[in-house]
Scaffold this motif. Structure first.
Motif, PDB file in Angstrom:
ATOM      1  N   ASN A  86      -1.839   3.434   0.875  1.00 28.85           N
ATOM      2  CA  ASN A  86      -2.300   4.785   1.130  1.00 28.85           C
ATOM      3  C   ASN A  86      -1.068   5.671   1.281  1.00 28.85           C
ATOM      4  OD1 ASN A  86      -3.172   7.210   2.372  1.00 28.85           O
ATOM      5  ND2 ASN A  86      -5.009   6.185   3.172  1.00 28.85           N
ATOM      6  N   SER A  88      -0.708   8.903   1.669  1.00 32.64           N
ATOM      7  CA  SER A  88      -0.757   9.951   2.691  1.00 32.64           C
ATOM      8  C   SER A  88      -0.488   9.378   4.086  1.00 32.64           C
ATOM      9  CB  SER A  88      -2.112  10.663   2.658  1.00 32.64           C
ATOM     10  OG  SER A  88      -3.162   9.759   2.952  1.00 32.64           O
ATOM     11  N   LYS A  89      -0.938   8.154   4.339  1.00 31.85           N
ATOM     12  CA  LYS A  89      -0.709   7.516   5.639  1.00 31.85           C
ATOM     13  C   LYS A  89       0.529   6.634   5.640  1.00 31.85           C
ATOM     14  CE  LYS A  89      -5.607   7.357   6.961  1.00 31.85           C
ATOM     15  NZ  LYS A  89      -6.721   6.468   7.373  1.00 31.85           N
ATOM     16  N   THR A 107      -5.260  -2.790   8.374  1.00 39.02           N
ATOM     17  CA  THR A 107      -3.968  -2.496   7.758  1.00 39.02           C
ATOM     18  C   THR A 107      -3.179  -3.791   7.540  1.00 39.02           C
ATOM     19  OG1 THR A 107      -2.930  -2.165   9.922  1.00 39.02           O
ATOM     20  CG2 THR A 107      -3.852  -0.206   8.822  1.00 39.02           C
TER      21      THR A 107
END
Length: 300
Positions: A86, A88-89, A107
């Motif tokens: 991801n 953006s994260k 995660t």
């Protein structure tokens, strides 16, 4: 034009635009991973997992077998999982869908050569650790883990990996799929390639990049098996020869890498259900990650 030439150095390597953030999974490819053990409550743990890349290697797909009934009498396809970075994260996320209709998500992080999954289960934050032992063995622990220490351990066993595809089988597949003439749209021009078996039975290639009727780049390439390693040799006209080694492969894809080069340092060929194939090349360009994918069709 300089930028194009740098990228085209590997235009005749094999496809696979793998995301560097998923590099931790490379050692799991090309093997079937099996483990048996007992949970803390005495129930049996038995699992078999295979991994593969998808969508130009921006995804990792896992397929798992295990017990498919509460009585642990039936064994079969149990889980289907996804691992994805991801942006953006700035973290890797995973989803595991099971045959019972459940979904586990969390995660993934990396410590040295170890892979750590973290997720919430029944109100508890659970960690699963694949601790690297060697290329075919990982110690597998499940429990509560914090600051490098285990507070509780629910399961402690090992996954053993056996190769699912031999080099010879993959090489034979490449010869079958690649021999012929191909072309792909590239930037403001076109890539043209001809693959054939040379007099020694090795897979060889002649490649050109043509733009506005002018040949801007030429190379010859050869792929051969040397001491059970698949090696790509690339000779660019007016340039220095390059050597790449296959770092991972499946029946339908192969990755060549050489970390000594900045761009490209990775090339992947992927074969699908169509009459063509895709090649992805990646590396570092102007101190930034770069990636290009070419879709080749056969010239009739």
């Amino acid at each position: 034009m300089k930028s194009i030439l740098i990228v085209l150095i590997m235009t005749t390597s094999f496809v696979f635009g793998q995301n560097n953030h998923l590099k931790m999974f490379e050692k799991l490819m090309n093997r079937t991973w099996e483990a048996e053990g007992k949970w803390g409550d005495g129930s049996v743990f038995k699992q078999e997992i295979n991994y593969k890349y998808a969508l130009d290697s921006t995804l990792i797909i896992s397929s798992s077998k295990g017990f498919t009934d509460k009585a642990q009498k039936k064994y079969g396809n149990r889980n289907h999982g996804i691992r994805k970075y991801n942006a953006s994260k700035k973290q890797i996320e995973f989803w595991e869908f099971d045959v019972f209709g459940g979904l586990t998500e969390g995660t993934v992080t990396y410590e040295d050569k170890n892979i750590l999954y973290e997720y919430e289960y029944g109100g508890t934050i659970v960690t699963e650790v694949w601790k690297f032992v060697n290329d075919s063995t990982y110690t597998f622990k499940v429990g509560t883990y914090k600051d490098g220490a285990w507070n509780q351990v629910f399961l402690d066993t090992q996954f053993k990996g056996s190769k699912t595809f031999s080099i010879d089988k993959v090489y034979a597949k490449l010869k079958k799929e690649l021999v012929g003439s191909w072309r792909s749209k590239a930037w403001d021009g076109e890539l043209k390639e001809k693959w054939y078996q040379d007099q020694n039975g090795n897979l060889s290639n002649q490649a050109q990049y043509v733009e506005k009727g002018e040949v801007r780049y030429e190379a010859t390439n050869r792929i051969e098996v040397v001491k059970n390693e698949m090696i790509l040799f690339t000779i660019i006209k007016d340039g220095n020869p390059k050597i790449y080694k296959a770092s991972s492969y499946t029946e339908n894809s192969i990755v060549f890498e050489n970390s000594d080069y900045k761009n490209p340092n990775k090339v992947i060929y992927t074969f699908g259900d169509t009459d063509g194939f895709q090649r992805s090349i990646s590396g570092t360009e102007n101190n930034k990650p770069s990636s290009y994918t070419f879709k080749f069709v056969k010239i009739k």
